[in-house]
Design an enzyme around this catalytic site. Structure first.
Site, short mmCIF file in Angstrom:
data_model
loop_
_atom_site.label_atom_id
_atom_site.label_comp_id
_atom_site.label_asym_id
_atom_site.label_seq_id
_atom_site.Cartn_x
_atom_site.Cartn_y
_atom_site.Cartn_z
N GLN A 11 0.83 -1.22 0.00
CA GLN A 11 0.00 0.00 0.00
C GLN A 11 0.86 1.27 0.00
OE1 GLN A 11 -3.68 -0.07 2.51
NE2 GLN A 11 -2.37 -1.26 3.85
N THR A 106 5.02 1.27 13.55
CA THR A 106 3.60 1.10 13.85
C THR A 106 3.20 1.58 15.26
OG1 THR A 106 1.92 -0.62 14.18
CG2 THR A 106 4.17 -1.29 14.52
N ASP A 107 1.94 1.93 15.39
CA ASP A 107 1.35 2.24 16.70
C ASP A 107 1.31 1.00 17.59
OD1 ASP A 107 -0.47 1.18 14.83
OD2 ASP A 107 -2.20 2.02 15.87
N TYR A 130 3.83 -9.03 15.97
CA TYR A 130 4.06 -7.99 14.96
C TYR A 130 4.69 -6.75 15.60
CZ TYR A 130 2.84 -4.17 11.76
OH TYR A 130 2.89 -3.04 10.95
N TRP A 155 -3.00 2.16 11.25
CA TRP A 155 -4.26 1.80 10.58
C TRP A 155 -4.24 2.20 9.10
CZ3 TRP A 155 -9.17 2.54 14.09
CH2 TRP A 155 -8.91 2.07 15.37
P1 NDP Z 1 1.71 -4.04 2.82
O1 NDP Z 1 1.37 -5.27 3.58
O2 NDP Z 1 0.67 -3.42 1.96
O3 NDP Z 1 2.99 -4.31 1.91
C1 NDP Z 1 4.08 -5.00 2.41
C2 NDP Z 1 5.17 -4.99 1.36
O4 NDP Z 1 6.29 -5.66 1.93
C3 NDP Z 1 4.82 -5.68 0.06
O5 NDP Z 1 5.32 -4.95 -1.03
C4 NDP Z 1 5.54 -7.01 0.19
O6 NDP Z 1 5.97 -7.56 -1.05
C5 NDP Z 1 6.77 -6.58 0.97
N1 NDP Z 1 7.40 -7.73 1.59
C6 NDP Z 1 6.87 -8.57 2.51
N2 NDP Z 1 7.72 -9.55 2.78
C7 NDP Z 1 8.83 -9.32 2.03
C8 NDP Z 1 10.06 -9.99 1.87
N3 NDP Z 1 10.35 -11.13 2.52
N4 NDP Z 1 10.97 -9.47 1.01
C9 NDP Z 1 10.70 -8.36 0.33
N5 NDP Z 1 9.55 -7.68 0.42
C10 NDP Z 1 8.62 -8.17 1.27
O7 NDP Z 1 2.26 -2.99 3.89
P2 NDP Z 1 1.83 -1.46 4.10
O8 NDP Z 1 2.15 -0.70 2.86
O9 NDP Z 1 0.45 -1.45 4.64
O10 NDP Z 1 2.79 -1.04 5.29
C11 NDP Z 1 3.85 -0.10 5.09
C12 NDP Z 1 4.57 0.14 6.40
O11 NDP Z 1 3.68 0.72 7.36
C13 NDP Z 1 5.13 -1.12 7.06
O12 NDP Z 1 6.34 -0.81 7.69
C14 NDP Z 1 4.12 -1.46 8.14
O13 NDP Z 1 4.68 -2.17 9.20
C15 NDP Z 1 3.69 -0.05 8.55
N6 NDP Z 1 2.36 0.00 9.13
C16 NDP Z 1 1.31 -0.58 8.46
C17 NDP Z 1 0.06 -0.56 9.01
C18 NDP Z 1 -1.10 -1.18 8.31
O14 NDP Z 1 -2.23 -1.06 8.82
N7 NDP Z 1 -0.94 -1.82 7.16
C19 NDP Z 1 -0.20 0.09 10.32
C20 NDP Z 1 0.98 0.70 10.90
C21 NDP Z 1 2.21 0.65 10.32
P3 NDP Z 1 5.29 -8.85 -1.74
O15 NDP Z 1 4.30 -8.31 -2.73
O16 NDP Z 1 6.43 -9.53 -2.39
O17 NDP Z 1 4.63 -9.64 -0.65
#
Ligand code: NDP
Length: 300
Positions: A11, A106-107, A130, A155
């Site tokens: 995202q 993250t929160d 997590y 979120w």
């Molecule tokens: P998404 O789950 O949408 O995307 C995760 C990304 O990480 C994907 O591009 C995925 O690639 C990649 N990824 C996962 N595993 C690996 C791996 N082993 N090697 C390489 N790439 C990998 O995450 P968001 O965009 O939602 O989150 C962005 C940030 O914000 C993160 O740091 C998250 O912790 C933080 N965050 C997110 C929240 C949420 O509600 N989503 C809330 C608070 C913080 P692939 O397509 O290959 O799986």
């Protein structure tokens, strides 16, 4: 400026890839990238190191993460490899090259026992795997001593990927009743707002990002303004959704967390105080409802 960007299928990474194009040359890397020089699986430290050495970026931005909060309870080693260990290797490689790092957290590093917004000074106390792994990632980067920004957000939603907004819209077509917890408070944050805030920070000294992060780097909270519960979030989604005729949904019911047990426990209150971001960079993200209105207008 060369920006190495992870997680572009996610995202936030997807939004960053578009937004950062005005700041520098964005080089997307990931585990499913075809070019072997740009492959980076965050569970494989050798691919992290090799790719960073190959690309030689000025800045590494790492939105990639293991984000499946409940699944992480069953896969703690995998979550730790991606969220806790990989960020340290990224930071070490950046330091070696004289590059800077931007990372997201993250929160859920907090326990949720407060009833006022958490500041960067508040002690983290994650309640699930997590959150523990994300905290380990923050600490790994900070301990390397590379110029960095760690932006804690919450979120996250958008019109693609896996998130609460899309889950609600899908469930509304399948079910007559949706039950959503009303006793967890936070700030839903549109991924585009996080990407734009990141770009605005960088645009404060685009000629010398390294220097910018030496002087103003560190840990910041970066979320939408305002607060709500998951139930409040869902209610507003359905109020703003114009496609009411497609829906099976008749009732949205507020429930307690006890009525909806999940493998991972979540903080009851995880609002983040954004004052430091506003004081340092002059940035305030819009209220969560204003962003949601925009997103839903795109969807309608
Ligand atoms: P998404 O789950 O949408 O995307 C995760 C990304 O990480 C994907 O591009 C995925 O690639 C990649 N990824 C996962 N595993 C690996 C791996 N082993 N090697 C390489 N790439 C990998 O995450 P968001 O965009 O939602 O989150 C962005 C940030 O914000 C993160 O740091 C998250 O912790 C933080 N965050 C997110 C929240 C949420 O509600 N989503 C809330 C608070 C913080 P692939 O397509 O290959 O799986």
């Amino acid at each position: 400026m060369k920006i190495l960007l992870t997680g572009v299928t996610g995202q936030l990474g997807w939004e960053l890839q578009r937004t950062l194009m005005t700041i520098g040359e964005v080089i997307p890397v990931g585990r499913s990238v075809n070019n072997p020089n740009l492959q980076m699986d965050l569970t494989q430290l050798d691919t992290i190191r090799r790719t960073i050495r190959e690309v030689r970026p000025d800045l590494i931005i790492n939105p990639a993460a293991y984000t499946a909060v409940d699944k992480a309870e069953k896969e703690p080693e995998l979550a730790m490899a991606i969220n806790g260990i990989a960020p340290g290797a990224i930071a070490e490689e950046a330091k070696r090259l004289g590059a800077a790092v931007i990372h997201y957290s993250t929160d859920y590093v907090f326990d949720g026992n407060k009833n006022t917004a958490y500041t960067e000074q508040d002690q983290p106390n994650p309640q699930n795997i997590y959150g523990k792994t994300k905290l380990a990632g923050e600490q790994a980067i900070a301990s390397v001593g590379v110029p960095h920004l760690i932006l804690r957000t919450s979120w996250v939603y958008s019109l693609q990927g896996k998130n609460f907004l899309l889950t609600m819209l899908k469930l509304a077509q399948e079910r007559e009743e949706i039950r959503v917890v009303d006793d967890q408070i936070g700030a839903p944050t549109w991924s585009r707002m996080i990407a734009e805030a990141t770009a605005q920070i960088l645009s404060q000294n685009p000629q010398n990002i390294y220097e910018l992060l030496v002087s103003k780097g560190g840990l910041y909270h970066l979320t939408a303004s305002g607060q709500t519960s998951w139930y409040g979030f869902a209610k507003t989604i359905f109020e703003l959704d114009d496609r009411k005729s497609d829906r099976k949904l008749q009732r949205l019911t507020a429930i307690t967390s006890k009525e909806y047990p999940t493998p991972a426990s979540r903080p009851a209150y995880s609002l983040l105080d954004n004052q430091k971001l506003s004081t340092t960079f002059g940035l305030i993200l819009p209220d969560w409802e204003r962003s949601l209105e925009l997103v839903m207008a795109f969807n309608n």
